[in-house]
Design an enzyme around this catalytic site. Structure first.
Site, short mmCIF file in Angstrom:
data_model
loop_
_atom_site.label_atom_id
_atom_site.label_comp_id
_atom_site.label_asym_id
_atom_site.label_seq_id
_atom_site.Cartn_x
_atom_site.Cartn_y
_atom_site.Cartn_z
CD GLU A 1 6.89 -29.92 -4.17
OE1 GLU A 1 7.86 -29.21 -4.95
OE2 GLU A 1 6.54 -30.88 -4.46
CG ASP B 1 -0.96 -35.42 -7.98
OD1 ASP B 1 -0.01 -35.27 -7.73
OD2 ASP B 1 -1.38 -34.08 -7.83
#
Lengths: 407, 272
Positions: free
Chosen positions: B49, B60
């Site tokens: 990824e 995030d």
């Protein structure tokens, strides 16, 4: 009107059921937030029609916020400018000193009904943070305010006010350390504490239903202004002027006049050091459509889609995006978007202070500067309403520093 | 069959779990990314990824935020990320690469151009954190036309109706967010994850990956019991942060970590 044949009476009522204003707005968030936004949308749809909710809100706006705010004819300043008459919608006289409280009072009532015990908010200039801390104190709710570390320094007085009100102020050190980063951090908090937390967004941006909901809570400005203007002048105003960062005070003023042909609308962005310097916060004047903070709108970004650094002397306008309804109003031509630089805003700040004895917020000074410019181009029998969205006490440190004065 | 489907099929035959590490492209320098991708595959990674750095990574936590900031110091753009994938493909034509990021860089490039360039580079899947299927009506078909899987998150807060709509739009695999929070958070509850995965499996045959809050062999095994794939991001990115100036050390530390997780996951399935 951009087209003399067209009437604005047929302007559609937006957003649609998915939160879109034309191609703008929408719901661009991570999956974890979807359920919370859905819950909020359903609650808002329910309570906005609930007579008990509406009456409680009206009572709070009257007795706690101090509404209606006056519409003041700035006769001396208008006279000196020599053109159209300038009327000031005095949102600076609201409790906590700005229009922001119109919205926080409404969202806090919603939070209470939804059973949320914790309030979070982002803030730039600190006005929304103060307005949020204020309503949280009143309702006995825990309150956490995220604020860019740069803004914490330049708005130290508001930080202290929030702390006095019992809020926890968390300086945000990521990114450019300003309003956009505070919004990122508030979203991160929300995603983590989604069960008990209500996120009070301070402007007409963010994912659906925020742009419409914040607008609705702020339309009290325009509804009052409309009645007051008719009462004072016998007719609708010829033009409306309001500053635009995220754009909540502007949407609040504009919305009740949207379908009135003959009422021109001017949203004033921050040109900072000048639009040609790149050091500004004027996405509608210079930006491109993109996706940030849950909605599609005009953004200041580089060729790779990275959000740009912004600059304005006023922390409240220092934001690279703008509410999606403004993006739509720009595209359909219903509102005009212009920009005023730091120096022009400062000149208007001094003018209003010295000629009318009113100390305006630096954000509002952008609207005042454009209002003055516009007034000079119009005959004396035209009327302009400028939204005086906040008072300038919070900015005296910035102004003094610019003047080379240290306290 | 594309690389993602082929990978899961092969792993299923072998009765093994997929190990999916995340790194941000260009962190801590653009030169590190491709060699690190190869090293991770050698250490047992099955899918890579690759994060596309963005200035405002709303979903995030601090570790991946800083990774994006390090990458952006090198001005790493979407085009640079495609070049990295192109370069990776010269040596590795079987390991799937999934881009993970935010919508705005894709909007800036244009959906059609993005889909074309991603396919040409050898990208297999795209996970756009802030593009739910409801807003993906224009982008998703363009990706699928190019053989790229749109991958979606399902969260602990996702309702039954949303799970149905997400699984209907998704291709490749489902990315289940193990906790309420941002990437790298510490409040993982493996029991709740397992329950939710069983629910999701009732409505989809797609493989189920689990990420957010998995940091070591122990947490990987805890969610690996029910999941088909384990996704590890912040814990890996932290290794980059810890030795940002030392590519050899970064690679060694990440390889050691992945090898340990690989071993633990293989032990788990072999014991069953």
């Amino acid at each position: 009107m951009s087209d003399s044949v067209k009437s604005w009476a047929e302007l559609p009522d937006l957003p649609d059921s998915k939160g879109h204003f034309g191609v703008y707005g929408g719901l661009f968030v991570a999956e974890t937030l979807m359920a919370a936004l859905d819950e909020l949308r359903l609650a808002y749809e329910k309570y906005q029609q609930d007579p008990e909710f509406i009456s409680e809100l009206d009572k709070d706006l009257q007795d706690y916020v101090g509404r209606p705010s006056p519409l003041y004819h700035a006769e001396r300043w208008s006279e000196q400018l020599g053109g159209a008459q300038i009327y000031l919608k005095r949102e600076d006289l609201n409790h906590t000193g700005a229009h922001k409280i119109n919205n926080t009072v409404g969202q806090a009532l919603l939070a209470k009904r939804m059973g949320k015990t914790r309030i979070i908010a982002e803030t730039g200039a600190g006005q929304h943070g103060v307005a949020t801390a204020t309503v949280a104190a009143r309702l006995g709710l825990e309150c956490v305010v995220y604020m860019g570390a740069v803004d914490v320094v330049r708005q130290a007085q508001n930080v202290y006010r929030m702390k006095l009100l019992g809020a926890t102020v968390i300086p945000v050190e990521s990114g450019t350390k300003t309003l956009k980063d505070a919004l990122n951090e508030a979203m991160r908090d929300w995603v983590t504490n989604i069960d008990d937390t209500f996120y009070i967004i301070g402007t007409v941006a963010g994912p659906h239903p925020y742009p419409a909901m914040v607008r609705d809570f702020q339309t009290v400005i325009g509804r009052e202004a409309r009645e007051q203007c008719i009462a004072k002048t016998g007719r609708l105003p010829d033009a409306l002027v309001a500053c635009v960062g995220g754009g909540s005070n502007a949407m609040g003023l504009f919305y009740p006049f949207m379908r009135d042909d003959g009422v021109e609308m001017y949203g004033v962005e921050a040109a900072g050091d000048g639009l040609d310097t790149g050091n500004h916060a004027a996405p509608l004047c210079t930006g491109v459509p993109g996706v940030l903070h849950g909605n599609r709108t005009y953004l200041m970004e580089d060729e790779n889609g990275q959000i740009s650094h912004t600059h304005s002397i006023s922390a409240g306008l220092d934001y690279p995006g703008v509410g999606p309804e403004h993006a739509w109003l720009k595209d359909v031509g219903r509102a005009n978007y212009v920009a005023i630089d730091d120096d022009e805003a400062m000149a208007a700040f001094y003018a209003l202070t010295q000629i009318e004895g009113i100390l305006p917020a630096l954000e509002s000074s952008h609207a005042l500067a454009y209002g003055a410019k516009l007034a000079k181009t119009l005959p004396k029998d035209k009327n302009i309403i400028v939204n005086l969205s906040g008072r300038g006490d919070k900015d005296i440190h910035t102004v003094a520093t610019r003047d080379g004065i240290e306290f | 069959m594309n690389r993602i489907a082929a990978t899961f099929e092969r792993l299923k035959e072998q009765n093994r779990k997929a190990l999916i590490p995340y790194i941000t492209a260009g962190d801590s320098s653009p030169e590190l990314t491709v060699p690190l991708m190869h090293a991770m595959v050698e250490a047992g990674a099955n899918i890579i990824e690759l994060g596309v750095p963005f200035s405002d990574p709303m979903a995030d936590g601090p570790v991946i935020q800083k990774a994006a900031e390090r990458a952006l110091m090198h001005n790493v753009s979407l085009r640079d990320v495609f070049e990295m994938v192109t370069s990776f493909r010269k040596q590795d034509n079987s390991t799937p690469v999934v881009l993970m990021g935010y919508l705005n860089p894709i909007e800036a490039m244009g959906y059609a151009e993005f889909a074309r360039a991603a396919a040409q580079a050898g990208v297999d899947g795209v996970l756009t954190v802030d593009m739910p299927p409801e807003e993906g009506g224009e982008c998703m078909p363009l990706l699928r036309e190019q053989g790229i899987d749109p991958i979606f998150l399902i969260a602990p807060t996702s309702t039954e109706a949303r799970i149905a709509s997400l699984t209907a739009s998704a291709r490749g695999f489902i990315y289940y967010v193990a906790l309420k929070g941002v990437t790298g958070a510490g409040n993982l509850d493996a029991g709740n994850v397992a329950k939710k995965l069983i629910d999701i499996r009732k409505v989809t045959d797609l493989p189920l990956g689990v990420g957010f809050g998995i940091k070591d062999a122990e947490t990987a095994v805890a969610v690996g019991k029910e999941a088909d794939a384990v996704i590890i991001g912040s814990a890996i990115v932290k290794k980059i942060e810890e030795s940002a100036g030392n590519p050899a050390l970064i690679t060694a530390n990440i390889v050691a970590m992945l090898s340990s997780i690989r071993g633990a996951l293989d032990a788990l399935t072999q014991n069953n």
